[in-house]
Each structure stands twice: as C-alpha cells, then as structure tokens.
Design a protein around this motif. Structure first.
Motif, short mmCIF file in Angstrom:
data_model
loop_
_atom_site.label_atom_id
_atom_site.label_comp_id
_atom_site.label_asym_id
_atom_site.label_seq_id
_atom_site.Cartn_x
_atom_site.Cartn_y
_atom_site.Cartn_z
N ILE A 41 82.04 138.26 35.86
CA ILE A 41 82.36 138.24 34.43
C ILE A 41 83.10 139.52 34.03
CG2 ILE A 41 81.33 138.27 32.11
CD1 ILE A 41 79.11 136.41 33.33
N LEU A 42 82.65 140.67 34.53
CA LEU A 42 83.34 141.93 34.23
C LEU A 42 84.78 141.92 34.75
CD1 LEU A 42 80.60 144.65 34.86
CD2 LEU A 42 81.68 144.06 32.69
N HIS A 43 84.98 141.39 35.95
CA HIS A 43 86.33 141.31 36.50
C HIS A 43 87.20 140.35 35.68
CE1 HIS A 43 85.77 143.88 39.92
NE2 HIS A 43 84.77 143.15 40.38
N LEU A 44 86.62 139.26 35.22
CA LEU A 44 87.36 138.31 34.38
C LEU A 44 87.77 138.96 33.07
CD1 LEU A 44 88.46 135.47 33.92
CD2 LEU A 44 86.20 134.84 33.03
N VAL A 45 86.85 139.68 32.44
CA VAL A 45 87.17 140.38 31.19
C VAL A 45 88.25 141.43 31.44
CG1 VAL A 45 86.23 141.98 29.46
CG2 VAL A 45 84.93 139.94 30.13
N THR A 46 88.12 142.18 32.53
CA THR A 46 89.13 143.19 32.87
C THR A 46 90.49 142.55 33.10
OG1 THR A 46 87.41 144.55 33.88
CG2 THR A 46 89.68 145.09 34.45
N LEU A 47 90.50 141.43 33.80
CA LEU A 47 91.75 140.71 34.05
C LEU A 47 92.41 140.30 32.74
CD1 LEU A 47 92.64 138.20 36.70
CD2 LEU A 47 92.76 137.40 34.37
N LEU A 62 91.06 140.24 42.97
CA LEU A 62 90.34 140.52 44.21
C LEU A 62 88.85 140.69 43.94
CD1 LEU A 62 90.43 141.02 47.26
CD2 LEU A 62 90.86 143.43 46.75
N GLY A 63 88.50 141.31 42.83
CA GLY A 63 87.10 141.49 42.46
C GLY A 63 86.40 140.16 42.23
N MET A 64 87.09 139.21 41.61
CA MET A 64 86.48 137.89 41.39
C MET A 64 86.25 137.18 42.72
SD MET A 64 88.12 136.60 37.76
CE MET A 64 89.69 136.19 38.42
N VAL A 65 87.21 137.31 43.63
CA VAL A 65 87.04 136.72 44.97
C VAL A 65 85.86 137.40 45.68
CG1 VAL A 65 88.12 136.46 47.24
CG2 VAL A 65 89.45 136.03 45.17
N THR A 66 85.79 138.71 45.56
CA THR A 66 84.71 139.48 46.18
C THR A 66 83.34 139.05 45.64
OG1 THR A 66 86.17 141.35 46.58
CG2 THR A 66 83.82 141.81 46.56
N VAL A 75 80.44 141.07 55.50
CA VAL A 75 81.76 140.78 54.92
C VAL A 75 81.78 141.17 53.44
CG1 VAL A 75 83.43 138.94 54.43
CG2 VAL A 75 82.14 138.91 56.57
N GLY A 76 80.71 140.86 52.72
CA GLY A 76 80.63 141.21 51.31
C GLY A 76 80.70 142.71 51.10
N MET A 77 79.99 143.47 51.92
CA MET A 77 80.00 144.93 51.80
C MET A 77 81.41 145.47 51.99
SD MET A 77 78.10 147.80 54.13
CE MET A 77 79.19 147.47 55.50
N ILE A 78 82.10 144.98 53.00
CA ILE A 78 83.47 145.44 53.27
C ILE A 78 84.38 145.07 52.10
CG2 ILE A 78 85.47 145.09 54.78
CD1 ILE A 78 83.37 144.72 57.08
#
Length: 96
Positions: A41-47, A62-66, A75-78
């Motif tokens: 949600i934060l990445h969506l708002v930032t976008l 990229l944050g939303m994909v992450t 993989v998530g940590m990376i």
C-alpha cells in the motif's frame, strides 16, 4: 523536498529494515505477512504521488513486486535489499 522524495525515503528505509537477515523476516512473520501488505500500500501511494509529480516510479513498482515475492524466504530478503537501494538512491538523486 517534495512529497514523492519523502515517501521514497520512508519506503526505502522500511525496505532496508525488512531486508536485514533474520530481523526483517522475523518481523514479517510476527505480523503474519501484514507488513508486506502495508508495504504494498505504501509503494502504491508513493507511485501515485511520484506519477502526479512527474517523478520516477520504478522503485515503487519494484517495491510492489517485492511485496509479493517477500513471502519467499531468501529471495524476499534479497529483493527487499535491492528495492531499498533503488528507492534510496532515487530519493537522494532526483530533485522532483
């Protein structure tokens, strides 16, 4: 400083925290993956803010994909670390 830059600093910092081995994963698990939903949600708002201010949206996408990939342990940590780096560099270098 623009609102999109502030949001990129905030989301980048949060992503950096989630990318810390063991600590970030423990936090995600302790919230029953709720932290990933909040980050999405934060990445969506930032976008949306960056787009309205004609700024870069790559880090937010990229944050939303992450946020989705974050459920996969290593993989998530990376991905959290990579996303944090991209967002923080974008916030530091782009003057929008």
């Amino acid at each position: 400083m623009s609102l999109s830059r502030i949001m990129k600093w905030v989301t980048g910092g949060c992503e950096a925290f989630l990318g810390i081995p063991l600590i970030g994963g423990s936090f995600i698990l302790s919230t029953s993956w709720g932290a990933l939903l909040v980050m999405f949600i934060l990445h969506l708002v930032t976008l949306l803010i960056a787009r309205s201010q004609k700024g870069s949206i790559a880090g937010s996408v990229l944050g939303m994909v992450t946020s989705f990939i974050g459920v996969i342990p290593i993989v998530g940590m990376i991905m959290h670390i990579i996303t944090a780096i991209i967002l923080l560099i974008d916030a530091a270098t782009h003057k929008h």
